[in-house]
Enzyme design. Structure first.
Site, mmCIF file in Angstrom:
data_model
loop_
_atom_site.group_PDB
_atom_site.id
_atom_site.type_symbol
_atom_site.label_atom_id
_atom_site.label_comp_id
_atom_site.label_asym_id
_atom_site.label_seq_id
_atom_site.Cartn_x
_atom_site.Cartn_y
_atom_site.Cartn_z
ATOM 1 N N HIS A 215 0.841 -1.205 0.000
ATOM 2 C CA HIS A 215 0.000 0.000 0.000
ATOM 3 C C HIS A 215 0.876 1.255 0.000
ATOM 4 C CE1 HIS A 215 -2.339 3.225 1.947
ATOM 5 N NE2 HIS A 215 -3.307 2.754 1.178
ATOM 6 N N CYS A 599 -8.295 10.911 -18.821
ATOM 7 C CA CYS A 599 -7.830 11.367 -17.511
ATOM 8 C C CYS A 599 -7.678 10.231 -16.518
ATOM 9 C CB CYS A 599 -8.750 12.446 -16.960
ATOM 10 S SG CYS A 599 -10.429 11.862 -16.684
HETATM 11 C C1 PEP Z 1 -11.453 7.267 -14.054
HETATM 12 O O1 PEP Z 1 -12.375 6.536 -13.702
HETATM 13 O O2 PEP Z 1 -10.626 6.965 -14.925
HETATM 14 C C2 PEP Z 1 -11.275 8.581 -13.428
HETATM 15 C C3 PEP Z 1 -10.345 9.412 -13.837
HETATM 16 O O3 PEP Z 1 -12.070 8.879 -12.366
HETATM 17 P P1 PEP Z 1 -11.770 8.339 -10.878
HETATM 18 O O4 PEP Z 1 -10.423 7.680 -10.908
HETATM 19 O O5 PEP Z 1 -11.824 9.519 -9.996
HETATM 20 O O6 PEP Z 1 -12.909 7.380 -10.682
#
Ligand code: PEP
Ligand code: MG
Length: 644
Positions: A215, A599
């Site tokens: 972790h 993202c």
């Molecule tokens: C994703 O799901 O790729 C994302 C960027 O959102 P989170 O990681 O906050 O769920």
């Protein structure tokens, strides 16, 4: 077969055409006279440095220098060579492109351009983007490090160097850092999810147990925080808040230094220097920017990370996870109040407390980004993540809300979900509680108006991103809440916009992180002005395994050659990638100018970046420390497959 052990005019050695640590031009290596290759490897006799050869055998040395020059010109790269001299005659046994440190790779690439040996594009293409990671974290001051002696060794779990006061709990780390302004090193037997906030405030993390995927190691790497894990030499006394290492007892507040790139631990203060993208690094980055087509944004939800990312060349924020802003100790109470509210009126009262804080957060982000785009993602996680579990916190919240403790406990347990990652989260929160989306919209728009008024030279266009959409009607529903609120806000503050002579505009888009959204992207694009592929959730939902638990069985999948690599780190181009490509094509059919980004964690992975380039995404967004890696990978992708 040639023999280097034929007497004093024979010998054997290994040399690089440039220094593999620094990249400095000039022969670098060693040799042994009257020896064979295995004698050098065995290390029984101490070899001489290569410059000594010039003194003992000047003709051989001159010939060697001219061959090295020829080899470099032929291969147009730094060479790693093995040679043997048999009775004064030189034989080259082997040559190959030499391995080098990241710093050397950058200098060599720049020098080879200046020496006319390679083109700028070749220089950009010859550097492994992943290698840059070593240069993107604070390092020890080299002179001070030389004078220091390590007292222990653990695993080099997350790169960078850190110096600070020892603390033993995550709460102490948070308190010492936020209230006393201290730099701290969190020392733990091992870490767990409750330690995340404290880890965030620590300069470095040192654990007694755990390997490279523990972790502590995984979370620290994600945060870009230095970590040394698994130092079993440490004898820990958590109760007394002391540990013993190399015979010395360290108490809370004692200063230590740790190096996450080597795993070394020092019982003293060693000053660190921040990483900068200057010199050869800066030059290669400038060249990368010249050749790339993909834009590079960052995932950041606080001004510190945003500024760091800007220094590393980020062109905007691709993902601001607003929920992170609510974990702050001064916000969590209002957030909890909002969650356990039984009526919309109660909820609105709590949201009114959060509004100015959230607006302040966004103003700081807009300031940090200086007019560059900021995509703000609305509240996403299941609400139970915020509720108190500690009895004292529950009692305090009940008091604050004038509620019966038992009643509050019932509300908390009603939030329990069997499968929270597929539960009441993402845009579903805004569908059930539109007032949350309303508050967040107000905060975004008011912040943008305020910062635009202070900086009329910046063209701030807020990008509001709705998470976890799977159906166009749910997006339309939430978008309606957003636009109604935003338009009202803009109309009410017309004066402020008029002062700067500009009308504030904004965009509403969505994340594509549910397979159904990808499959119906042509429909979704009717409402969404941009897509950002949330490939963490998209991978989770496409494979059907949990992003939090897959680590428990993935090793068997690698051992049995079912998967080559972690699909949460490197995009599964065959499956998840197919959805991303399909959604991009469908989205463009409906809205040819749609902005397309990624993202998820994959946005900083070079092989995924190559794929994103190929399928025509507009940008990738990644953590601040991966921005330079992404810039270089994007350039390499465009050099390999130029975009028209
Ligand atoms: C994703 O799901 O790729 C994302 C960027 O959102 P989170 O990681 O906050 O769920
Ligand atoms: Mg997600």
């Amino acid at each position: 077969m040639v023999f280097g052990n034929m007497g004093d005019t024979s010998g054997t050695g290994v040399a690089f055409s440039r220094n593999p640590s620094t990249g400095e031009k000039g022969l670098y290596g060693e040799f042994l006279m009257n020896a064979q290759g295995e004698d050098v490897v065995a290390g029984i006799r101490t070899p001489q440095t290569i410059d000594q050869l010039e003194k003992t055998q000047p003709d051989v040395y001159a010939q060697f220098v001219s061959i090295v020059d020829k080899l470099e010109k032929h291969y147009r790269d730094m060479q790693d060579m093995e040679f043997t001299i048999e009775e004064g005659k030189l034989f080259m046994l082997q040559t190959r492109n030499g391995k080098r440190t990241a710093a050397a790779a950058l200098k060599i690439a720049c020098d080879l351009i200046d020496e006319g040996m390679i083109s700028e594009k070749e220089a950009v293409s010859m550097i492994d983007p992943k290698q840059l990671d070593a240069l993107l974290h604070p390092q020890f001051d080299a002179k001070k490090l030389k004078a220091a002696t390590p007292i222990g060794q653990g695993l080099a779990a997350s790169p960078g160097a850190a110096c600070g006061k020892v603390v033993f709990t995550a709460d102490d780390a948070t308190e010492w850092a936020t209230q006393k302004g201290e730099k701290v090193i969190l020392v733990r037997l091992e870490t767990s999810p409750e330690d995340i906030e404290g880890m965030h405030y620590s300069e470095g993390i040192l654990t007694v147990r755990g390997g490279m995927t523990s972790h502590a190691a995984v979370v620290a790497r994600g945060m870009g925080t230095c970590c040394v894990s698994g130092c079993s030499e440490i004898v820990m006394n958590e109760e007394a808040k002391t540990f013993t290492l190399a015979g010395k007892v360290f108490k809370e507040g004692d200063v230590i230094s740790i190096d996450g790139s080597t795993g070394k631990i020092y019982g003293e203060a060693i000053p660190t220097v921040e990483a900068t993208v200057t010199g050869y690094f800066g030059r290669i980055m400038e060249l990368a920017d010249k050749f790339r087509a993909l834009q590079v944004r960052t995932n950041a939800d606080n001004p510190t990370d945003a500024k760091q990312a800007r220094l590393y060349g980020a062109e905007g924020i691709g993902l601001c996870r607003t929920e992170h802003m609510f974990f702050n100790p001064d916000r969590i109470a209002a957030m909890r109040e909002m969650i356990v509210s039984k009526t919309a009126a109660q909820r609105e009262k709590a949201l009114a407390k959060l509004l100015p804080m959230q607006q302040g957060d966004f103003e700081e982000l807009y300031e940090a980004l200086e007019g560059n785009p900021v995509t703000i993602r609305f509240l996403d996680p299941p609400l139970h993540e915020f509720v108190p579990t500690d009895e004292g916190d529950i009692v305090a919240l009940a008091k604050e809300m004038d509620m019966d403790v038992a009643d509050l406990k019932a509300v908390i347990s009603s939030l329990h979900e069997f499968n929270p990652m597929m539960g009441h989260r993402g845009c579903r929160l805004a569908v059930t509680y539109p007032e949350i989306a309303k508050m967040q919209t107000q905060a975004v728009i008011q912040a943008a108006l305020a910062v635009s008024a202070r900086h009329p030279e910046w063209n701030i266009v807020p990008e509001i991103m709705i998470p976890l959409v799977g159906e166009i009607k749910e997006l339309a529903f939430v978008k309606n809440v957003v636009t109604e609120t935003a338009d009202k806000c803009i109309a009410n503050s017309g004066k402020c916009i008029a002062d700067s002579g500009k009308a504030l505009t904004y965009k509403v888009g969505t994340m594509i992180e549910i397979p159904r959204a990808a499959l119906t992207a042509d429909e979704i694009a009717k409402e969404a002005e941009f897509f950002s592929f949330g490939t963490n959730d998209l991978t989770q939902m496409t494979f059907g395994f949990s992003r939090d638990d897959a680590g428990k069985f993935l090793d068997s999948y690698y051992d049995n050659k079912i998967y080559e690599s972690d699909p949460f780190a490197r995009l599964d181009v065959t499956g998840v990638g197919k959805l991303v490509e399909m959604a991009s094509t469908l989205g463009k059919q409906t809205r040819p100018d749609i902005k397309l980004g990624i993202c998820g964690e994959h946005g900083g992975d070079p092989s995924t970046i190559e794929f994103c380039h190929k399928i025509g995404l507009t940008y990738v967004s990644c953590s601040p420390f991966r921005v330079p890696i992404a810039r270089l990978a994007a350039a390499q992708a465009n050099i390999k497959n130029p975009r028209n």
